[in-house]
Enzyme design. Structure first.
Site: not given
Length: 253
Positions: A25, A27, A69, A147
Site C-alpha cells: 500500500d 499512504d 484504505g 488513491s
C-alpha cells in the site's frame, strides 16, 4: 504476543526467501501521506457536518472505521451512512463541495492536493530500507493504492521508478476492480507480476487493506501500525504487525 523491539508476531516470522513478490500500500506504508489524507477528511467532514447539523462530530475514529484504505467515494458513503445520511451519488465530474457523494469526495481530494503542494512528501526511511533490500534480492514489488494520486505521490517522494507495477484508483476504475476490503486490486497486481497470491506478501496499514490481503489468499499479510492498533490489524488478518518496516529486516533469518 509482543516480541522484543516492538514487533507483534502472529503465526510466523518473516522470511523473504519464501516470498516471490511484495505488494505495498502507499499512504501510511511507504509515505506518511496517510496523515495528509486524515487531515483532509477531517476538514471536509467537520465543515460539512457543521453546516448541515449532522451529529456526532467527525473524529479520527471515523477515519479508521469508515475511510482508511478505501476508495474515496466509498469512504464518503460509509461515513455518511454511519450518521444515517444518504446523498445522491452524483458524478466524478461534480465540482468540489457539491452535495453529492462525488462532490464531497472531490472536495477532500482538492484539500489533499493543496496540502501536498504546500508541504511536499518524504518516504518513511524504514520503508525505503525494505524496498532497497527487496531490490537487492531481486524480489519484484508493486504499489496497490486506492488513491488516484498514487503516481504523483510516488514521484514526489522519489519512488516512482522503484516499482514494476502500480495499481491505483484510476486503474481500478478502468479495470472494473472492486476496492479494498475486496482483494481485487491486489490480485490484479499479482497477475501483472506473474506471481501466485500464495507466494506474495501484502503490506498494509489499513484494516480494509489487511482484510483484502487475507481475503485474496496471500501467503503473508504484514500490518503496519500507524494508528489502527496491532490487535485490530491482527484481527483483520495480519500475520505480523510492525511499527516500522525496517523491523522486518531484523526478522529475516
Amino acid at each position: 504476543m509482543r516480541a522484543p523491539g516492538g514487533t507483534w508476531r502472529y503465526r510466523r516470522d518473516v522470511r523473504w526467501d519464501d516470498v516471490d513478490a511484495v505488494l505495498f500500500d502507499l499512504d501510511g506504508v511507504l509515505t506518511p501521506t496517510a496523515a495528509v489524507h486524515m487531515r483532509a477528511w477531517e476538514r471536509m467532514f467537520t465543515q460539512y457536518f457543521a453546516e448541515h447539523g449532522i451529529t456526532p462530530p467527525y473524529t479520527d475514529a471515523d477515519y479508521f472505521a469508515h475511510v482508511d484504505g478505501k476508495p474515496r467515494y466509498d469512504g464518503v458513503r460509509a461515513t455518511l451512512a454511519s450518521r444515517g445520511v444518504v446523498l445522491p451519488e452524483g458524478a466524478p465530474s461534480d465540482p468540489p463541495g457539491t452535495h453529492t457523494v462525488c462532490g464531497l469526495g472531490n472536495a477532500k481530494n482538492a484539500l489533499v492536493n493543496q496540502l501536498l503542494a504546500e508541504e511536499g512528501v518524504e518516504p518513511y526511511p524504514g520503508s525505503v530500507r525494505l524496498v532497497d533490500e527487496l531490490e537487492r534480492r531481486r524480489v519484484p514489488t508493486a504499489v496497490v493504492s486506492s488513491s488516484r494520486n498514487a503516481p504523483a505521490v510516488l514521484e514526489a517522494a522519489g519512488l516512482g521508478h522503484r516499482f514494476a507495477v502500480i495499481v491505483d484508483g484510476a486503474v481500478a476504475t478502468a479495470e472494473h476492480l472492486a476496492g479494498k476490503p475486496a482483494p481485487d486490486t491486489f490480485l490484479h497486481a499479482a497477475r501483472l507480476l506473474g506471481v501466485a497470491p500464495e507466494r506474495a506478501a501484502v503490506v498494509e496499514d489499513a484494516v480494509s487493506g489487511v482484510a483484502a490481503g487475507r481475503a485474496g489468499g496471500f501467503g503473508l499479510v504484514v500490518g503496519v501500525d500507524r494508528g489502527a492498533g496491532p490487535d485490530v490489524l491482527l484481527a483483520a488478518g495480519a500475520d505480523v504487525v510492525v511499527h516500522d518496516l525496517a523491523e522486518l529486516l531484523r526478522e529475516d533469518r
